[in-house]
Design an enzyme around this catalytic site. Sequence first.
Site, PDB file in Angstrom:
ATOM      1  N   ARG A  26      71.124 -16.965  -6.994  1.00  0.00           N
ATOM      2  CA  ARG A  26      69.817 -16.704  -7.601  1.00  0.00           C
ATOM      3  C   ARG A  26      69.971 -16.120  -9.017  1.00  0.00           C
ATOM      4  O   ARG A  26      69.741 -16.809 -10.004  1.00  0.00           O
ATOM      5  CB  ARG A  26      69.003 -15.757  -6.674  1.00  0.00           C
ATOM      6  CG  ARG A  26      67.522 -15.661  -7.007  1.00  0.00           C
ATOM      7  CD  ARG A  26      67.189 -14.708  -8.121  1.00  0.00           C
ATOM      8  NE  ARG A  26      67.688 -13.347  -7.906  1.00  0.00           N
ATOM      9  CZ  ARG A  26      67.653 -12.415  -8.849  1.00  0.00           C
ATOM     10  NH1 ARG A  26      67.153 -12.671 -10.036  1.00  0.00           N
ATOM     11  NH2 ARG A  26      68.150 -11.202  -8.616  1.00  0.00           N
ATOM     12  N   ASP A  27      70.438 -14.887  -9.128  1.00  0.00           N
ATOM     13  CA  ASP A  27      70.545 -14.254 -10.450  1.00  0.00           C
ATOM     14  C   ASP A  27      71.621 -14.948 -11.287  1.00  0.00           C
ATOM     15  O   ASP A  27      71.483 -15.092 -12.506  1.00  0.00           O
ATOM     16  CB  ASP A  27      70.892 -12.767 -10.283  1.00  0.00           C
ATOM     17  CG  ASP A  27      70.372 -11.888 -11.406  1.00  0.00           C
ATOM     18  OD1 ASP A  27      69.791 -12.424 -12.362  1.00  0.00           O
ATOM     19  OD2 ASP A  27      70.549 -10.663 -11.329  1.00  0.00           O
ATOM     20  N   HIS A 224      72.097  -2.447  -8.986  1.00  0.00           N
ATOM     21  CA  HIS A 224      72.210  -3.835  -9.459  1.00  0.00           C
ATOM     22  C   HIS A 224      72.594  -3.777 -10.940  1.00  0.00           C
ATOM     23  O   HIS A 224      71.755  -3.508 -11.797  1.00  0.00           O
ATOM     24  CB  HIS A 224      70.827  -4.485  -9.252  1.00  0.00           C
ATOM     25  CG  HIS A 224      70.692  -5.890  -9.736  1.00  0.00           C
ATOM     26  ND1 HIS A 224      70.573  -6.961  -8.890  1.00  0.00           N
ATOM     27  CD2 HIS A 224      70.598  -6.415 -10.983  1.00  0.00           C
ATOM     28  CE1 HIS A 224      70.420  -8.075  -9.581  1.00  0.00           C
ATOM     29  NE2 HIS A 224      70.421  -7.771 -10.859  1.00  0.00           N
ATOM     30  N   HIS A 226      74.259  -5.245 -14.526  1.00  0.00           N
ATOM     31  CA  HIS A 226      74.703  -6.333 -15.401  1.00  0.00           C
ATOM     32  C   HIS A 226      75.774  -5.741 -16.319  1.00  0.00           C
ATOM     33  O   HIS A 226      75.765  -4.543 -16.597  1.00  0.00           O
ATOM     34  CB  HIS A 226      73.518  -6.916 -16.184  1.00  0.00           C
ATOM     35  CG  HIS A 226      72.624  -7.769 -15.318  1.00  0.00           C
ATOM     36  ND1 HIS A 226      72.637  -9.140 -15.362  1.00  0.00           N
ATOM     37  CD2 HIS A 226      71.712  -7.436 -14.376  1.00  0.00           C
ATOM     38  CE1 HIS A 226      71.762  -9.621 -14.484  1.00  0.00           C
ATOM     39  NE2 HIS A 226      71.179  -8.611 -13.865  1.00  0.00           N
ATOM     40  N   CYS A 257      68.965 -12.798 -17.154  1.00  0.00           N
ATOM     41  CA  CYS A 257      67.554 -13.001 -16.850  1.00  0.00           C
ATOM     42  C   CYS A 257      66.944 -13.797 -17.991  1.00  0.00           C
ATOM     43  O   CYS A 257      67.046 -13.397 -19.152  1.00  0.00           O
ATOM     44  CB  CYS A 257      66.832 -11.662 -16.689  1.00  0.00           C
ATOM     45  SG  CYS A 257      65.068 -11.877 -16.417  1.00  0.00           S
ATOM     46  N   ASN A 266      75.982 -10.635 -14.405  1.00  0.00           N
ATOM     47  CA  ASN A 266      75.970  -9.536 -13.449  1.00  0.00           C
ATOM     48  C   ASN A 266      77.387  -8.993 -13.290  1.00  0.00           C
ATOM     49  O   ASN A 266      78.366  -9.654 -13.634  1.00  0.00           O
ATOM     50  CB  ASN A 266      75.526 -10.050 -12.072  1.00  0.00           C
ATOM     51  CG  ASN A 266      74.073 -10.417 -12.022  1.00  0.00           C
ATOM     52  OD1 ASN A 266      73.648 -11.385 -12.630  1.00  0.00           O
ATOM     53  ND2 ASN A 266      73.299  -9.649 -11.280  1.00  0.00           N
TER      54      ASN A 266
HETATM   55  P1  HMG Z   1      51.122 -16.755 -13.866  1.00  0.00           P
HETATM   56  O1  HMG Z   1      51.147 -17.869 -14.830  1.00  0.00           O
HETATM   57  O2  HMG Z   1      50.447 -15.473 -14.272  1.00  0.00           O
HETATM   58  O3  HMG Z   1      50.582 -17.233 -12.453  1.00  0.00           O
HETATM   59  O4  HMG Z   1      52.646 -16.429 -13.515  1.00  0.00           O
HETATM   60  P2  HMG Z   1      49.099 -17.328 -11.905  1.00  0.00           P
HETATM   61  O5  HMG Z   1      49.012 -16.424 -10.740  1.00  0.00           O
HETATM   62  O6  HMG Z   1      48.125 -17.132 -13.042  1.00  0.00           O
HETATM   63  O7  HMG Z   1      49.019 -18.845 -11.424  1.00  0.00           O
HETATM   64  C1  HMG Z   1      49.080 -19.936 -12.371  1.00  0.00           C
HETATM   65  C2  HMG Z   1      49.500 -21.210 -11.657  1.00  0.00           C
HETATM   66  O8  HMG Z   1      50.852 -21.057 -11.201  1.00  0.00           O
HETATM   67  C3  HMG Z   1      48.676 -21.565 -10.417  1.00  0.00           C
HETATM   68  O9  HMG Z   1      48.635 -22.996 -10.332  1.00  0.00           O
HETATM   69  C4  HMG Z   1      49.501 -21.070  -9.278  1.00  0.00           C
HETATM   70  O10 HMG Z   1      49.304 -21.730  -8.048  1.00  0.00           O
HETATM   71  C5  HMG Z   1      50.895 -21.306  -9.793  1.00  0.00           C
HETATM   72  P3  HMG Z   1      47.329 -23.810 -10.733  1.00  0.00           P
HETATM   73  O11 HMG Z   1      46.263 -23.267  -9.843  1.00  0.00           O
HETATM   74  O12 HMG Z   1      47.112 -23.476 -12.184  1.00  0.00           O
HETATM   75  O13 HMG Z   1      47.753 -25.219 -10.475  1.00  0.00           O
HETATM   76  N1  HMG Z   1      51.840 -20.358  -9.198  1.00  0.00           N
HETATM   77  C6  HMG Z   1      52.963 -20.694  -8.526  1.00  0.00           C
HETATM   78  N2  HMG Z   1      53.541 -21.861  -8.238  1.00  0.00           N
HETATM   79  C7  HMG Z   1      54.677 -21.824  -7.509  1.00  0.00           C
HETATM   80  N3  HMG Z   1      55.250 -20.679  -7.068  1.00  0.00           N
HETATM   81  C8  HMG Z   1      54.713 -19.502  -7.355  1.00  0.00           C
HETATM   82  C9  HMG Z   1      53.526 -19.479  -8.125  1.00  0.00           C
HETATM   83  N4  HMG Z   1      52.755 -18.465  -8.569  1.00  0.00           N
HETATM   84  C10 HMG Z   1      51.732 -19.023  -9.214  1.00  0.00           C
HETATM   85  N5  HMG Z   1      55.286 -18.354  -6.904  1.00  0.00           N
HETATM   86  C11 HMG Z   1      54.329 -15.562 -12.029  1.00  0.00           C
HETATM   87  C12 HMG Z   1      52.978 -15.338 -12.678  1.00  0.00           C
HETATM   88  C13 HMG Z   1      54.748 -14.263 -11.375  1.00  0.00           C
HETATM   89  C14 HMG Z   1      54.217 -16.672 -11.011  1.00  0.00           C
HETATM   90  C15 HMG Z   1      55.345 -15.972 -13.144  1.00  0.00           C
HETATM   91  O14 HMG Z   1      55.326 -14.971 -14.109  1.00  0.00           O
HETATM   92  C16 HMG Z   1      56.742 -16.155 -12.626  1.00  0.00           C
HETATM   93  O15 HMG Z   1      57.031 -17.092 -11.891  1.00  0.00           O
HETATM   94  N6  HMG Z   1      57.686 -15.235 -13.017  1.00  0.00           N
HETATM   95  C17 HMG Z   1      59.045 -15.294 -12.522  1.00  0.00           C
HETATM   96  C18 HMG Z   1      60.003 -14.790 -13.540  1.00  0.00           C
HETATM   97  C19 HMG Z   1      61.386 -14.741 -12.954  1.00  0.00           C
HETATM   98  O16 HMG Z   1      61.693 -15.388 -11.955  1.00  0.00           O
HETATM   99  N7  HMG Z   1      62.305 -13.929 -13.579  1.00  0.00           N
HETATM  100  C20 HMG Z   1      63.645 -13.782 -13.101  1.00  0.00           C
HETATM  101  C21 HMG Z   1      63.753 -12.992 -11.835  1.00  0.00           C
HETATM  102  S1  HMG Z   1      63.681 -11.225 -12.091  1.00  0.00           S
HETATM  103  C22 HMG Z   1      65.308 -10.771 -12.529  1.00  0.00           C
HETATM  104  O17 HMG Z   1      66.126 -11.614 -12.760  1.00  0.00           O
HETATM  105  C23 HMG Z   1      65.685  -9.309 -12.518  1.00  0.00           C
HETATM  106  C24 HMG Z   1      66.520  -8.902 -11.289  1.00  0.00           C
HETATM  107  O18 HMG Z   1      67.717  -9.661 -11.212  1.00  0.00           O
HETATM  108  C25 HMG Z   1      66.852  -7.414 -11.337  1.00  0.00           C
HETATM  109  C26 HMG Z   1      67.409  -6.967 -12.694  1.00  0.00           C
HETATM  110  O19 HMG Z   1      68.451  -7.485 -13.129  1.00  0.00           O
HETATM  111  O20 HMG Z   1      66.779  -6.089 -13.290  1.00  0.00           O
HETATM  112  C27 HMG Z   1      65.739  -9.157  -9.980  1.00  0.00           C
HETATM  113 MG    MG Z   2      69.531  -9.191 -12.350  1.00  0.00          MG
END
Ligand code: HMG
Ligand code: MG
Length: 314
Positions: A26-27, A224, A226, A257, A266
């Site tokens: 994933r990450d 966690h 990096h 990220c 990481n």
């Molecule tokens: P948004 O655009 O605000 O979503 O995104 P919305 O709620 O306004 O919905 C818009 C459209 O997206 C809708 O479709 C929803 O159905 C669809 P429409 O009605 O327009 O056809 N939708 C989805 N489709 C599929 N799967 C979903 C989903 N949600 C809405 N889950 C959202 C908000 C949170 C979805 C977006 O910002 C997003 O996907 N963000 C993810 C970012 C991400 O994955 N970042 C990396 C992970 S975090 C990380 O790496 C840090 C970590 O490792 C720890 C660290 O290191 O600190 C964990």
């Molecule tokens: Mg991370």
Amino acid sequence: MNRTTPSSYPVAGYPDRVTVYEVGPRDGLQNEAALVPTEVKAELVARLLAAGLPVVEATSFVHPRWVPQLADAEDLLRTLDGMDLHHADRRDLPVLVPNERGLDRALELGCRHVAIFGSATETFAQRNLNRGLEDQFTMFEPVVARARQQGLDVRAYVSMCFGDPWEGAVPVEQVVRVGTRLLDLGAGQLSLGDTIGVGTAGHVRALVRAFTEAGVPLDRLALHFHDTYGQALANAEAALGEGVTTFDASAGGLGGCPYAHSATGNLATEDLVWMLHGLGIETGVDLDALVATSTWLAGRLGRPSPSAVVRALG
Ligand code: HMG
Ligand code: MG
């Protein structure tokens, strides 16, 4: 001498056993620019399980436009259903779910472990979740409530715990406020993320102590790291010294990220496992099998692993 085994010198007061929480699929992969074929991801998950990793986070049910690399989340889990997972149950592989839509997708695939991911800062909440700091809790609340009702296990990440590329220093109290609110929603475990790798050992100790002083038991905390500034392993040892027993790591040191460009890889799982085994701490991980997996993956990705242990042993 078996060159893949460090001499074991336990340190009094350190834990006897640590859970290595593998986030490579994933990450590690989410930031890869070229799409990695689903079959390669599936083989990665299976090989990590075969190498003895007790937890392997498989993918994210996020918006496919936000993280195109993980748009094959459903396909990946279905592919895994047809594979030998070495006594692991595919439904127990954790997956990220930011919102109810993500949870619905995970439930449809029978997932039993989900992770929400919050931010300690306003700017990163906006950039990573398209929500303000306060609004992230409104988004997570029904996710955790429904997941718990269905008997799922919920982990909560907090990002930018040690510093934020837009906001700079992040006070320990701010991280504790966000983290305890995520636990109060019903998350079982809190993973404290140094998303951009700026943390140092004393800061790690201060943050862990601040959580224990706020009443959070050590067994509900994970760290966690990096490795952007080369501090990840030193930080892990500092957290060990505070009694933390769960560490996130990514095979071969892949990762980053896509919404925090100063984030690099990481903490490499191999580097962590080498240190833990050297401290006489059990992990259940077969380091040779893990190194072979990261060497194979580096070949598939077309560049060498940044992990020192993979380079030494691979
Ligand atoms: P948004 O655009 O605000 O979503 O995104 P919305 O709620 O306004 O919905 C818009 C459209 O997206 C809708 O479709 C929803 O159905 C669809 P429409 O009605 O327009 O056809 N939708 C989805 N489709 C599929 N799967 C979903 C989903 N949600 C809405 N889950 C959202 C908000 C949170 C979805 C977006 O910002 C997003 O996907 N963000 C993810 C970012 C991400 O994955 N970042 C990396 C992970 S975090 C990380 O790496 C840090 C970590 O490792 C720890 C660290 O290191 O600190 C964990
Ligand atoms: Mg991370």
